[in-house]
Scaffold this motif. Sequence first.
Motif, mmCIF file in Angstrom:
data_model
loop_
_atom_site.group_PDB
_atom_site.id
_atom_site.type_symbol
_atom_site.label_atom_id
_atom_site.label_comp_id
_atom_site.label_asym_id
_atom_site.label_seq_id
_atom_site.Cartn_x
_atom_site.Cartn_y
_atom_site.Cartn_z
ATOM 1 N N LYS A 49 -18.534 18.032 25.186
ATOM 2 C CA LYS A 49 -19.289 19.219 24.767
ATOM 3 C C LYS A 49 -18.488 20.497 25.008
ATOM 4 O O LYS A 49 -18.335 21.335 24.117
ATOM 5 N N GLY A 50 -17.997 20.653 26.236
ATOM 6 C CA GLY A 50 -17.285 21.879 26.589
ATOM 7 C C GLY A 50 -16.007 22.053 25.785
ATOM 8 O O GLY A 50 -15.696 23.159 25.336
ATOM 9 N N TYR A 70 -22.223 29.981 25.986
ATOM 10 C CA TYR A 70 -22.928 29.610 27.209
ATOM 11 C C TYR A 70 -22.576 28.159 27.519
ATOM 12 O O TYR A 70 -22.831 27.259 26.705
ATOM 13 N N THR A 71 -21.946 27.927 28.676
ATOM 14 C CA THR A 71 -21.530 26.589 29.074
ATOM 15 C C THR A 71 -21.893 26.355 30.537
ATOM 16 O O THR A 71 -22.191 27.302 31.275
ATOM 17 N N SER A 72 -21.847 25.103 30.961
ATOM 18 C CA SER A 72 -22.106 24.781 32.368
ATOM 19 C C SER A 72 -21.457 23.440 32.694
ATOM 20 O O SER A 72 -21.215 22.630 31.796
ATOM 21 N N LYS A 277 -4.323 25.759 18.106
ATOM 22 C CA LYS A 277 -3.136 26.019 18.915
ATOM 23 C C LYS A 277 -3.460 26.817 20.173
ATOM 24 O O LYS A 277 -2.877 26.594 21.235
ATOM 25 N N SER A 278 -4.392 27.764 20.059
ATOM 26 C CA SER A 278 -4.629 28.708 21.158
ATOM 27 C C SER A 278 -5.700 28.268 22.145
ATOM 28 O O SER A 278 -5.843 28.868 23.211
ATOM 29 N N VAL A 279 -6.457 27.223 21.831
ATOM 30 C CA VAL A 279 -7.603 26.852 22.657
ATOM 31 C C VAL A 279 -7.178 26.489 24.074
ATOM 32 O O VAL A 279 -6.153 25.844 24.298
ATOM 33 N N ARG A 280 -7.978 26.924 25.029
ATOM 34 C CA ARG A 280 -7.794 26.570 26.433
ATOM 35 C C ARG A 280 -9.158 26.215 27.018
ATOM 36 O O ARG A 280 -10.164 26.853 26.704
ATOM 37 N N TRP A 281 -9.194 25.203 27.878
ATOM 38 C CA TRP A 281 -10.452 24.810 28.522
ATOM 39 C C TRP A 281 -10.098 24.202 29.865
ATOM 40 O O TRP A 281 -9.574 23.091 29.933
ATOM 41 N N PRO A 282 -10.307 24.916 30.960
ATOM 42 C CA PRO A 282 -9.807 24.480 32.269
ATOM 43 C C PRO A 282 -10.455 23.193 32.773
ATOM 44 O O PRO A 282 -11.596 22.870 32.441
ATOM 45 N N ALA A 283 -9.679 22.475 33.585
ATOM 46 C CA ALA A 283 -10.121 21.253 34.267
ATOM 47 C C ALA A 283 -10.394 20.090 33.326
ATOM 48 O O ALA A 283 -11.098 19.148 33.676
ATOM 49 N N ARG A 284 -9.844 20.163 32.126
ATOM 50 C CA ARG A 284 -9.877 19.020 31.212
ATOM 51 C C ARG A 284 -8.428 18.633 30.937
ATOM 52 O O ARG A 284 -7.778 19.207 30.080
ATOM 53 N N LEU A 285 -7.914 17.706 31.740
ATOM 54 C CA LEU A 285 -6.509 17.335 31.692
ATOM 55 C C LEU A 285 -5.631 18.577 31.661
ATOM 56 O O LEU A 285 -4.769 18.739 30.807
ATOM 57 N N GLN A 286 -5.889 19.440 32.618
ATOM 58 C CA GLN A 286 -5.155 20.698 32.748
ATOM 59 C C GLN A 286 -3.926 20.493 33.626
ATOM 60 O O GLN A 286 -4.021 19.968 34.731
#
Length: 428
Positions: A49-50, A70-72, A277-286
């Motif tokens: 989802k995130g 809005y995320t959690s 190319k620019s997307v970032r989402w922490p703590a997902r195979l970071q």
Amino acid sequence: MDPISERLRARHPQRIDLSLDRMKALCAALGDPQHRLPPVIHVAGTNGKGSTVSMIRAIAEAAGLKVHAYTSPHLVRFNERIRLAGKLIEDGQLNAILDRIEAATSDSGGEATVFESTTAAAFVAMSETPADLAIIEVGLGGVLDATNVIERPLLSVIAPVDYDHAEFLGTDLAGIAAEKAGVLKPGAPGVIARQQEVAMAAIERAAQAVHAPLTVMGVDFDAWAERGGLAFQDQQRFLDLPAPGLAGAHQIDNAGVAIAAALELDLPEAAIAEGLKSVRWPARLQRISAGPYGEAVKAMDAELWLDGGHNPHAARALAAFLADRQARAPRPLALICGMLANKDAGGFFAALKDSHATVFTVGFDGTAADPAALAAVARGHGLAATPAGSVDEALKLALRLGAGRVAICGSLYLAGEVLGASRETWPD
């Protein structure tokens, strides 16, 4: 714990109580801000989802749109949950809105939970800040989730459905899928990720009941890795795109769903390419290279990955990523794992049993599984496992034993503690 989280925990029940009655009463006392949002994309599912939210947001912003999200849960600071027109909500604005939430809760005669209160706060903030689009992630389930007071989304998205939160959603996959399909609304298109057959059947039944047209991955569109990039095809077009900026083969499917959603919004191909190319989402195979943990592994010429996946489906994605990484460049592998006590640790370690990793189990602030008990579960699946007193201790042990590749995994709460160890690694 950050001050906003402390405030919420002190003043609102922390329980999970799936019901819409309190949320509807609270929103009514606030003037129903959920009806004054920009056009909404409502995102449900078990895993992805995130990541899907982050990709849709990156694509929309690349197209020049102002986007709320809005995320959690959050990782380090509560503010991460509410993004207004591209920026995290400021403490002053958030505290002022929480004052209004608490007054409205008193006026409505209810006792809203932490998640209900924070969802209401997000709706108020988003309704009072101009934007072109709002992307709202479901907290848990769908039908009775606090976000499901949204009655007329522009688009509904359902990421892959699997087993999680069994104490609330049960262990019947069809029932879980039906609960998550509660975000489908009359006449609003639904974009559906690739699903197991029983889950897809339940989603289709829910869609038919509300006359929601579906676009389904693997049927109406698909995406796959090709020549270092991503290929997307639907019934009208073929797109040759860059690979998403998020690691892991599973992100190809998440990207495919995000692209299908972007095309429903008529966003241009150039924006889709730039957003991927620019997307970032922490703590997902970071990949972690800064802060005390990043510096420690760099000093030993090792690499460190952080992943908050916490169920068997997420563990399979982590296992596939590590297997690919090991095949390309073999290195001694260590896992530092902490999990909530109510998670399926057996299923998690079963997915990783062929990794031949050395496992170190740790606790974290909150209702974490006992590290010794977690290590015993890992050993039951053939993994060498040792409990450690902290992530710091576990990392030192792993590096001392020669690990060249380390993955910290098992919980977003654990991931938050790792990222929170240095201002350099705070999500922004």
